[in-house]
Design an enzyme around this catalytic site. Structure first.
Site, short mmCIF file in Angstrom:
data_model
loop_
_atom_site.label_atom_id
_atom_site.label_comp_id
_atom_site.label_asym_id
_atom_site.label_seq_id
_atom_site.Cartn_x
_atom_site.Cartn_y
_atom_site.Cartn_z
N TYR A 61 9.66 -3.77 -1.50
CA TYR A 61 9.21 -2.74 -0.57
C TYR A 61 7.81 -2.27 -0.92
CZ TYR A 61 9.78 1.02 2.80
OH TYR A 61 9.64 1.84 3.88
N GLU A 62 7.48 -2.29 -2.21
CA GLU A 62 6.12 -1.95 -2.61
C GLU A 62 5.13 -2.90 -1.94
OE1 GLU A 62 5.38 -1.18 -6.78
OE2 GLU A 62 7.53 -1.34 -7.18
N GLY A 63 5.46 -4.19 -1.95
CA GLY A 63 4.57 -5.17 -1.35
C GLY A 63 4.43 -4.99 0.14
#
Length: 469
Positions: A171-173
């Site tokens: 999700y960070e990406g």
């Protein structure tokens, strides 16, 4: 991970002029998602706030956002951000969870000083932890989160359900990719001419891009793909987070420290370090003794052989990225700036081979090393190996290294962030007017990234619902 996007962190504000719907190719993607209610008690109030904690692998950061709505029915806009940080990160307190939570308690004073007392009870506070806690045993990570949650509950702020959790690395990406391409205008229209993103944190690294060839989709592991809709277009992203492949975790792997039981009395040596060096380094609450090869080899070639063992054959290599351009931030940016490959404030464009050239220059002159990080040779060599032999980028692949896009910060160095204030008129499209409650204003954050993003996520077999992460 990196954070520290936090990296990541930039804090980012992105505005989605419509719903964003995610479809994941596997059922278990992330935990700890929650709805937030940022509804002012007095719905006519023109100003409201949000508090985001980014718990990265090398530090904990607080971001206090101020939103203003000038008139009833109008969209609110981001007026400003207050930022502060402490080191080390929560993961350094794996065996002292109460002490770790006190670092968060100290940062809450920043929020109290920044937000009028009359708004405290309706201002939500959220903490998202990244790779540093993902690397800890689950029991220790949960103990830290529980102590932080108790600190939040004792605070005067609004504590949503699941306000303290560990963020899924992928999700960070995704957040980084959406943020960069939204701010550069690439998500408007139907061309889908976007740029991929690379984020290198302390404990993990992410790669995200929009595949242009069906062959890439066919050859990609299913759980590396995510589909979502935005601006009447459907995007099917390639995204993956590699835990343990962040810059600082890679140092331990290169030194062989991850393969050794116990560190007391053991000195880890490397050809990537000055021969005369004898020092200690603390990461994740553990102290490591390290030094150069007193009798052995030193320089780029033996150093590269060491870092190559960390990445070779361990990362998926999508062929089409060899001809693509990417945004890169966090430690990619830091090490390029540290070695004057780019301007520290303005950033710049590099080729992958520029990292190798600088790595050779630094590593082959270790005998004359006098200042700066003793890990510089190792870090540059690892970045080179990660890009070329890990992800499979070509020497000539262009990387746009940046801290800001359109004056909005997209990334910051893990561990040495400075206070920043972001001002602007980034409008957020709410699914309901403010006077009927901004429950679909999603309050999200990451290591390096933090976002307020309206997002609707759908797992297979479930109806679209509103998530906050």
């Amino acid at each position: 991970m990196a954070t520290p996007w936090g990296a990541v962190f930039f804090l980012l504000m992105i505005a989605c002029a419509g719903s964003t719907v995610f479809y994941r190719e596997q059922q278990t993607w992330f935990e700890g998602v929650f709805l937030s209610s940022m509804c002012p008690a007095n719905v006519s109030a023109s100003t409201f706030y949000g508090i985001m904690f980014d718990a990265g692998s090398t530090g904990t950061r607080i971001h206090v956002y101020t939103f203003v709505q000038k008139a009833a029915g109008q969209l609110p806009f981001l007026e400003g951000e207050i930022f502060d940080s402490v080191k080390p990160g929560l993961s350094a307190f794996a065996d002292q969870p109460k002490q770790g939570a006190q670092t968060v308690h100290a940062l809450l004073e920043v929020a109290k000083d920044s937000i009028p007392r009359s708004h405290w009870k309706r201002t939500p506070v959220v903490l998202k932890a990244t790779a540093g806690l993902r690397l800890l045993p689950e029991q220790k990570a949960q103990a830290l989160l529980l102590e932080v949650e108790e600190i939040f509950k004792m605070s005067p702020f609004l504590v949503p359900d699941d306000s303290v959790s560990i963020m899924d690395g992928s999700y960070e990406g995704i957040l980084a990719w959406v943020t960069v391409n939204f701010l550069t205008g690439q998500l408007h229209g139907h061309s889908q001419e976007t740029m991929g993103t690379l984020d290198l944190g302390g404990a993990s690294t992410q790669i995200t891009f929009l595949p242009q060839f069906s062959k890439t989709l066919e050859q990609t592991p299913r759980d590396y793909l995510t589909s979502f809709e935005m601006f009447n277009s459907t995007f099917k992203l390639y995204t993956h987070s590699y835990l343990g492949f962040g810059l600082k975790a890679a140092r331990l792997a290169t030194l062989g420290a991850l393969e050794t039981e116990g560190t007391d009395g053991h000195t880890f040596r490397s050809a990537c370090l000055p021969r005369w060096l004898e020092a200690e380094w603390i990461f994740g609450g553990v102290k490591y003794q390290y030094g150069g090869n007193q009798e052995g080899e030193m320089g780029f070639e033996p150093c590269y052989a060491e870092v190559l063992r960390v990445v070779q054959g361990k990362l998926h290599q999508p062929e089409e990225i060899r001809g693509s351009s990417f945004y890169a931030f966090s430690y990619y940016y830091d090490r390029a700036a540290d070695t004057h490959l780019i301007d520290y404030e303005k950033g710049g464009v590099l080729k992958v081979e520029d990292f190798e050239r600088k790595a050779r220059e630094v590593c082959d002159n270790l005998e004359s090393f006098t200042s700066g990080s003793p890990f510089l040779c190792m870090d540059l060599s690892y970045i080179t190996a990660l890009l070329k032999d890990g992800f499979g980028f070509a020497d000539g692949t262009l990387l746009q290294l940046t801290k800001k896009v359109n004056n909005i910060e997209t990334g910051w160095p893990g561990g040495h962030l400075s206070p920043a204030a972001v001002s602007g008129h980034l409008q957020l499209r709410l699914s309901v007017p403010l006077e009927t409650c901004t429950s679909e204003l999603l309050f999200t954050g990451r290591r390096g990234l933090g976002h307020f993003l309206q997002l609707r996520w759908r797992k297979p077999g479930l109806k679209p619902i509103d998530w906050l992460y």
